[in-house]
Scaffold this active site. Structure first.
Site, PDB file in Angstrom:
ATOM      1  CD1 TRP A   1      -0.770   2.204   2.492  1.00 22.72           C
ATOM      2  CD2 TRP A   1      -2.698   1.833   1.424  1.00 22.72           C
ATOM      3  NE1 TRP A   1      -1.603   3.291   2.707  1.00 22.72           N
ATOM      4  CE2 TRP A   1      -2.790   3.079   2.068  1.00 22.72           C
ATOM      5  CE3 TRP A   1      -3.797   1.381   0.683  1.00 22.72           C
ATOM      6  CZ2 TRP A   1      -3.929   3.883   1.995  1.00 22.72           C
ATOM      7  CZ3 TRP A   1      -4.930   2.184   0.619  1.00 22.72           C
ATOM      8  CH2 TRP A   1      -4.985   3.422   1.268  1.00 22.72           C
TER       9      TRP A   1
ATOM     10  CG  ASP B   1      -0.073  11.112   3.242  1.00 20.49           C
ATOM     11  OD1 ASP B   1      -1.102  10.561   2.830  1.00 20.49           O
ATOM     12  OD2 ASP B   1       0.024  11.653   4.346  1.00 20.49           O
TER      13      ASP B   1
ATOM     14  CD  GLN C   1       3.052   7.932   5.928  1.00 23.12           C
ATOM     15  OE1 GLN C   1       2.306   7.544   6.786  1.00 23.12           O
ATOM     16  NE2 GLN C   1       4.353   8.094   6.147  1.00 23.12           N
TER      17      GLN C   1
ATOM     18  CB  SER D   1       3.044  12.401   6.305  1.00 19.04           C
ATOM     19  OG  SER D   1       2.434  11.465   5.470  1.00 19.04           O
TER      20      SER D   1
ATOM     21  NE  ARG E   1      -2.255  13.116  10.966  1.00 19.59           N
ATOM     22  CZ  ARG E   1      -3.386  13.393  11.595  1.00 19.59           C
ATOM     23  NH1 ARG E   1      -3.370  13.683  12.885  1.00 19.59           N
ATOM     24  NH2 ARG E   1      -4.526  13.408  10.928  1.00 19.59           N
TER      25      ARG E   1
ATOM     26  CD  GLU F   1      -5.031  13.850   7.822  1.00 21.81           C
ATOM     27  OE1 GLU F   1      -5.061  12.928   8.628  1.00 21.81           O
ATOM     28  OE2 GLU F   1      -5.255  13.698   6.612  1.00 21.81           O
TER      29      GLU F   1
HETATM   30  C1  FRU Z   1      -2.768  11.844   5.503  1.00 20.98           C
HETATM   31  C2  FRU Z   1      -2.285  11.141   6.756  1.00 20.98           C
HETATM   32  C3  FRU Z   1      -1.284  11.972   7.506  1.00 20.98           C
HETATM   33  C4  FRU Z   1      -0.517  10.945   8.265  1.00 20.98           C
HETATM   34  C5  FRU Z   1      -0.477   9.818   7.287  1.00 20.98           C
HETATM   35  C6  FRU Z   1      -0.493   8.470   7.915  1.00 20.98           C
HETATM   36  O1  FRU Z   1      -3.215  10.970   4.524  1.00 20.98           O
HETATM   37  O2  FRU Z   1      -3.387  10.836   7.582  1.00 20.98           O
HETATM   38  O3  FRU Z   1      -1.836  12.966   8.299  1.00 20.98           O
HETATM   39  O4  FRU Z   1       0.755  11.372   8.612  1.00 20.98           O
HETATM   40  O5  FRU Z   1      -1.594   9.944   6.448  1.00 20.98           O
HETATM   41  O6  FRU Z   1      -0.300   7.473   6.971  1.00 20.98           O
END
Ligand code: FRU
Length: 711
Positions: free
Chosen positions: A283, A286, A302, A343, A406, A454
């Site tokens: 998978w 981000d 990610q 992220s 984050r 985010e």
């Molecule tokens: C956005 C998010 C970020 C986080 C990441 C986790 O898509 O939710 O805020 O860091 O994905 O995978």
């Protein structure tokens, strides 16, 4: 299977199983139902709003998610006689032994109890085999009672296939281990999508153990995940799984190879985007750490290397010299004692402000969120152009502030010779921090962007290309952006929030840091939020676009256009001559293609609608409403001098739409039928005119050898 009614006749064949219930009928038959949770009858699989339910037998099962977790109820069997050693069943859902459970009642007293596996968010809706040894109750009358008295998270229970049997059903063993001497590049792990989630650890001599969750296939896998173990050749790895059915092939099936499993189909799979980046396996969400250094664009992302769905966040890594051809490198950041790797961003520390540089090579620094308890911000660095990464020993560099703070985005602010971090806090609140060395951070100011959360992005950009007149842009996960000024301390919005894109598959984008001044572009890559069912990977990245800030009649707005490098994929070009476009005309009728880049300049004339049918997907323009639409998404597009310009980039799971040279940016996740290669341009309700129209058939970015690392 036999039913209870026929038991007397078959009692002599003690080995035969006795079916108590398989829940295949339209109702619960003689079972007694109270409350609402169990619905009017057995469920046919997953209920609305529920994660995918798997692992049941046949078509029906007991699923007390009817009307969600809030509903409660009981389901009680008719009395039956215990006449086998075991009662086996499939069970899933919540793990509360009092409120979401199944009981065996004898004389009204619960003598056995079973639950699903879940007691925290996440988890799995897969039913798993379980059994009770009921030999001691032989000959007694019993009742099975299924309870759902819980109303919160995991307030439901799933049951199927309840059977009396003399054959001991396979048990589940805890902490199963296997030792493997690592000899080849890849350790291959079989995955069954939707199967029970196992906690697994791989402990390689001298390394901190790698812990992750995996739907380890007990039988035939859907696909093979891999762990790149090239650097550990000759070492012993101890593999441990928290729970496994004793007849599971999962741990035994793990093997090693020098080539990726199924490498013959790698990048050619049916739904593999051919010019959007996607990971080889597993998978992605981000993009992270977009940074340019010595000729290479780095794309971290990610990544769940061991699952088809979100989870186990690692930073995957790929590099490119042209933003079009990507080469996937080994995972850059693994989860650690501070949490999984959420992220963040990356910079080149040109002046070695953090003191982490060890040789001639400039040091690359990633700034990420460690999603532990609580969420903190940490850094990692590489002295070999991103090939190997070390975590900074004194992480976190920024302690927890609030909620799930984050997604740090760090940039160099040259006027003050300092680093500036934009960080997501909570709600739609963000904050700016500064640091001289990437290790100690001070809070400077706050930013709120209504309508987003985010993944902050924060950068300076020239207005209409004039470097003497710049503005700062601040945006969040969905691209809602503010335009304003920044004095090194405080961001002061002048306008916004504005909408950056109008698509259905765009999220959590980032722009590159450290693009050389002589290039000077602001290049963005979004997550292409598009599922790829049946594939050994899931999701993709969007097409890299160049952002510019242009003065429009509404004020300064961001425009997005595919990076110019994309043109290198154009293989065959069909040029359509300027001509009238009357209803019924289709000058594209003779052209067929799978991967396309189409550019059009159309005079609307007196047509009510103009548009394209691209392999069965329609992109249409309503002349009266001055609105472009595709798959239910709509966006304004004003003609300029009576004309609209469109660019449509067609890949296997998407059509990226750009209108009027980037004023409209609409990335659409669309899976077009594979066998439909037809194209149409049309006008309805009047005549339009084609001013210019080109269809470029594209090469796959994965097929060519253009990518060369300058190692
Ligand atoms: C956005 C998010 C970020 C986080 C990441 C986790 O898509 O939710 O805020 O860091 O994905 O995978």
């Amino acid at each position: 299977m036999l039913c209870i009614a026929t038991l007397a006749a078959t009692n002599l064949r003690a080995a035969d199983d006795v079916l108590i219930a398989d829940f295949e009928g339209p109702d619960y038959r003689a079972w007694k139902v109270t409350g609402e949770a169990f619905g009017p009858g057995p469920a046919r699989g997953t209920l609305p709003g529920q994660m995918q339910v798997d692992g049941f037998k046949g078509k029906g099962l007991v699923n007390s998610f009817y009307k969600g977790d809030g509903s409660t109820g009981t389901l009680t069997s008719p009395e039956f006689k215990i006449e086998r050693q075991f009662i086996s069943f499939l069970i899933g859902g919540g793990q509360d032994p009092e409120k979401t459970c199944m009981n065996l009642l004898i004389d009204g007293k619960a003598v056995r109890n079973a639950t699903g596996p879940n007691n925290k968010p996440g988890g799995t809706e897969a039913l798993a085999p379980a059994s009770w040894d009921v030999g001691e109750f032989a000959g007694q009358s019993a009742v099975i009672q299924i309870l759902d008295q819980a109303t919160g998270g995991w307030g439901h229970i799933n049951v199927d296939q309840i059977v009396q049997t003399d054959r001991k059903p396979p048990g589940v063993i805890a902490n199963v281990t296997r030792e493997i001497t690592l000899e080849k590049r890849y350790l291959n792990l079989p995955v069954k999508n939707g199967g029970p989630k196992r906690q697994m650890s791989v402990a390689i001599e001298g390394q901190p153990p790698r812990n992750f969750e995996i739907e380890l296939a007990d039988g035939e896998p859907d696909w093979w995940a891999f762990m790149d173990s090239a650097q550990f050749k000759g070492k012993i790895a101890v593999l441990k799984v928290d729970k496994l059915p004793e007849d599971s092939a999962g741990l035994k099936a793990i093997d090693q190879s020098d080539e990726l499993k199924n490498s013959d189909t790698l990048y050619h799979e049916k739904l593999r985007p051919q010019f959007h980046f996607s990971p080889q396996r597993g998978w992605n969400n981000d993009p992270n750490g977009l940074v340019f250094y010595r000729g290479e664009y780095h794309l971290f992302f990610q990544h769940n290397p061991y699952g088809w769905s979100w989870g186990n966040m690692h930073w995957g890594h790929a590099v490119s010299t042209d933003l079009v051809h990507w080469k996937e490198l080994p995972v850059a950041l693994y989860p650690d004692q501070h949490g999984t790797m959420f992220s963040g961003s990356a910079v080149v520390d040109w002046n070695n402000t953090a003191g982490l540089q060890t040789g001639e090579e400039k040091v690359l620094v990633c700034i990420f969120t460690a999603a532990g308890n609580p969420f903190t911000q940490g850094i990692a660095y590489s002295n070999d152009r991103g090939r190997t990464w070390s975590k900074y020993e004194n992480n976190p560099v920024l302690p927890h502030i609030i909620g799930a703070n984050r997604d740090p985005k760090v940039i160099w602010y040259a006027p003050d010779k300092k680093w500036v971090m934009a960080l997501y806090l909570d709600g739609s609140d963000y904050a700016l921090f500064s640091s001289k060395d990437l290790k100690k951070w001070e809070r400077m100011s706050n930013v709120a962007i209504p309508g987003t959360s985010e993944c902050p992005e924060f950068f300076e950009i020239a207005v209409d290309g004039n470097q003497q007149n710049t503005r700062w842009v601040f945006y969040g996960g969905n691209g809602r952006y503010l335009v304003g000024k920044f004095d090194g301390q405080t961001f002061t919005p002048e306008s916004g929030p504005h909408t950056l894109h109008h698509g259905n598959c765009w999220y959590a984008s980032q722009t590159f840091t450290d693009i050389p001044a002589e290039d000077g572009r602001r290049i963005l890559i979004p997550w292409g939020q598009m599922a790829t069912p049946g594939m050994p990977f899931n999701q993709m990245m969007g097409v890299p676009v160049e952002l510019t800030l242009r003065t429009t009649d509404e004020g300064p707005r961001l425009l997005a256009n595919p990076v110019k490098e994309h043109a290198s994929l154009r293989a065959i070009t069909h040029t359509i001559k300027p001509q009238p476009l009357n209803p019924g005309d289709n000058p594209l009728a003779a052209i067929k293609g799978e991967l396309l880049d189409l550019t059009a300049d159309i005079v609307i004339g007196d047509a009510a609608e103009v548009g394209f049918n691209i392999r069965g997907a329609t992109v249409s323009y309503d002349a009266k409403k001055q609105e472009l639409s595709c798959k239910g998404k709509k966006a304004a597009l004003k003609p300029v001098d009576g004309k609209i310009r469109l660019r449509l980039m067609v890949d296997r799971t998407s059509i990226d739409i750009f209108g009027n040279d980037g004023r409209l940016y609409m990335p659409m996740g669309v899976i077009v039928p594979q066998d439909n290669l037809s194209l149409e341009v049309y006008a309805k309700g009047g005549s339009a005119k084609i001013n210019a129209l080109e269809v470029h058939e594209l090469k796959s970015a994965w097929n060519s050898n253009l990518y060369q690392l300058r190692d």
